[in-house]
Design a protein around this motif. Structure first.
Motif, PDB file in Angstrom:
ATOM      1  N   SER A 171       0.824  -1.204   0.000  1.00 51.36           N
ATOM      2  CA  SER A 171       0.000   0.000   0.000  1.00 51.36           C
ATOM      3  C   SER A 171       0.859   1.255   0.000  1.00 51.36           C
ATOM      4  O   SER A 171       0.595   2.210  -0.745  1.00 51.36           O
ATOM      5  CB  SER A 171      -0.922  -0.004   1.226  1.00 51.36           C
ATOM      6  N   ALA A 181       2.568   1.703  -3.410  1.00 49.78           N
ATOM      7  CA  ALA A 181       1.561   2.091  -4.400  1.00 49.78           C
ATOM      8  C   ALA A 181       1.172   3.552  -4.237  1.00 49.78           C
ATOM      9  O   ALA A 181       0.978   4.280  -5.221  1.00 49.78           O
ATOM     10  CB  ALA A 181       0.330   1.203  -4.265  1.00 49.78           C
ATOM     11  N   GLY A 182       1.097   4.014  -2.988  1.00 48.86           N
ATOM     12  CA  GLY A 182       0.751   5.408  -2.733  1.00 48.86           C
ATOM     13  C   GLY A 182       1.785   6.380  -3.257  1.00 48.86           C
ATOM     14  O   GLY A 182       1.458   7.509  -3.630  1.00 48.86           O
ATOM     15  N   ASP A 210      -1.068   8.963  -8.061  1.00 47.92           N
ATOM     16  CA  ASP A 210      -2.332   9.275  -7.381  1.00 47.92           C
ATOM     17  C   ASP A 210      -3.401   9.718  -8.379  1.00 47.92           C
ATOM     18  O   ASP A 210      -4.282  10.507  -8.068  1.00 47.92           O
ATOM     19  CB  ASP A 210      -2.122  10.361  -6.331  1.00 47.92           C
ATOM     20  N   ASP A 211      -3.299   9.172  -9.608  1.00 49.76           N
ATOM     21  CA  ASP A 211      -4.231   9.607 -10.653  1.00 49.76           C
ATOM     22  C   ASP A 211      -5.426   8.666 -10.807  1.00 49.76           C
ATOM     23  O   ASP A 211      -6.172   8.753 -11.779  1.00 49.76           O
ATOM     24  CB  ASP A 211      -3.492   9.711 -11.989  1.00 49.76           C
ATOM     25  N   GLY A 212      -5.593   7.781  -9.844  1.00 44.68           N
ATOM     26  CA  GLY A 212      -6.721   6.855  -9.916  1.00 44.68           C
ATOM     27  C   GLY A 212      -6.471   5.669 -10.818  1.00 44.68           C
ATOM     28  O   GLY A 212      -7.383   4.896 -11.086  1.00 44.68           O
ATOM     29  N   GLU A 252      -3.701   2.281 -11.954  1.00 44.78           N
ATOM     30  CA  GLU A 252      -3.381   0.986 -11.332  1.00 44.78           C
ATOM     31  C   GLU A 252      -2.794   1.123  -9.930  1.00 44.78           C
ATOM     32  O   GLU A 252      -3.166   0.356  -9.044  1.00 44.78           O
ATOM     33  CB  GLU A 252      -2.437   0.191 -12.235  1.00 44.78           C
ATOM     34  N   PRO A 253      -1.890   2.080  -9.655  1.00 50.01           N
ATOM     35  CA  PRO A 253      -1.388   2.222  -8.286  1.00 50.01           C
ATOM     36  C   PRO A 253      -2.510   2.428  -7.269  1.00 50.01           C
ATOM     37  O   PRO A 253      -2.453   1.872  -6.165  1.00 50.01           O
ATOM     38  CB  PRO A 253      -0.468   3.439  -8.370  1.00 50.01           C
ATOM     39  N   ALA A 254      -3.503   3.213  -7.638  1.00 51.18           N
ATOM     40  CA  ALA A 254      -4.617   3.451  -6.715  1.00 51.18           C
ATOM     41  C   ALA A 254      -5.400   2.165  -6.461  1.00 51.18           C
ATOM     42  O   ALA A 254      -5.827   1.890  -5.331  1.00 51.18           O
ATOM     43  CB  ALA A 254      -5.544   4.527  -7.273  1.00 51.18           C
ATOM     44  N   ARG A 255      -5.585   1.368  -7.510  1.00 53.41           N
ATOM     45  CA  ARG A 255      -6.305   0.100  -7.332  1.00 53.41           C
ATOM     46  C   ARG A 255      -5.489  -0.880  -6.489  1.00 53.41           C
ATOM     47  O   ARG A 255      -6.043  -1.596  -5.647  1.00 53.41           O
ATOM     48  CB  ARG A 255      -6.636  -0.500  -8.701  1.00 53.41           C
ATOM     49  N   ARG A 285      -3.341  -0.046  -4.220  1.00 46.94           N
ATOM     50  CA  ARG A 285      -3.369   0.432  -2.834  1.00 46.94           C
ATOM     51  C   ARG A 285      -4.684   0.061  -2.147  1.00 46.94           C
ATOM     52  O   ARG A 285      -4.687  -0.360  -0.983  1.00 46.94           O
ATOM     53  CB  ARG A 285      -3.177   1.948  -2.807  1.00 46.94           C
ATOM     54  N   GLU A 286      -5.768   0.172  -2.858  1.00 51.50           N
ATOM     55  CA  GLU A 286      -7.060  -0.193  -2.275  1.00 51.50           C
ATOM     56  C   GLU A 286      -7.106  -1.677  -1.919  1.00 51.50           C
ATOM     57  O   GLU A 286      -7.567  -2.059  -0.843  1.00 51.50           O
ATOM     58  CB  GLU A 286      -8.180   0.147  -3.268  1.00 51.50           C
TER      59      GLU A 286
END
Length: 215
Positions: free
Chosen positions: A45, A48-49, A53-55, A57-60, A62-63
């Protein structure tokens, strides 16, 4: 006076590790496996953060990692409960009641570890993505996460195998165990393969994480 229950979700790190250090088996290695999975998920997480932070693959990633962290802690506590039942079964007087308790506790403990292992396997792809496409400045954290994830895989694999092997104490041969619990038996080999994959992924980025080894 009964001691308050120690859990990964309701205790401090100091309290939980102190309980782990006691000769009680609850929490034990299986719960430690869950904690290692939570560490791997937490590092995933974090990386990924820092990787966007553009929503995308990294955001997914991290979620998913944040959800896994919480689930891993819950599974660690579930395993601690299973370990308590496992130990209680072996303390019973020899006889059919003890044999049945061992069979039930062994299968339940193996199943709990198999679930932990499956969650660890599912986490590999996200960490592999970060190893090649994540923030390169955090490659050392990725390698640490690989180590924690491998520890979780190794713990799950060994506990599933050991718990299945414990069925021999109730008069069941390993051949019968394989026939009666094919999914749990197959989980061991699946986890072995996952550990091999982690080793390959770690090796592929180790030159970036530990450049002094190249000199």
């Amino acid at each position: 006076m009964e001691k308050p229950e120690v859990t990964t979700q309701g205790s401090t790190v100091e309290e939980w590790t102190r309980a782990l250090a006691e000769s009680t088996g609850s929490p034990g290695g299986g719960a430690g496996t869950g904690l290692m999975l939570a560490v791997a998920a937490s590092l995933t997480s974090m990386v990924a953060g820092y990787s966007g932070d553009d929503g995308g693959e990294p955001a997914r990633i991290r979620e998913r990692a944040q959800a896994l962290r919480q689930e891993a802690l819950r599974l660690a506590d579930d395993d601690a409960s299973a370990s308590k039942a496992f130990g209680a079964a072996f303390r019973l007087e020899p006889g059919e009641e003890r044999d049945e308790a061992i069979r039930r506790a062994s299968v339940e403990a193996a199943a709990a570890s198999a679930v932990l292992g499956e969650r660890a396997i599912e986490a590999i792809d996200d960490l592999a993505w970060l190893a090649t496409k994540g923030n390169r400045a955090l490659v050392a954290d990725v390698v640490v996460a690989f180590g924690a994830l491998r520890a979780a895989l190794a713990g799950a694999r060994t506990n599933v195998s050991f718990d299945l092997g414990s069925l021999r104490s109730a008069g069941t041969s390993l051949e019968q165990v394989r026939e009666q619990h094919p999914d749990l038996w197959a989980a061991v080999e699946k986890l072995n393969a996952a550990m091999d994959r982690i080793d390959e992924l770690s090796t592929a980025v180790d030159h970036r994480a530990a450049p002094t080894d190249a000199i």
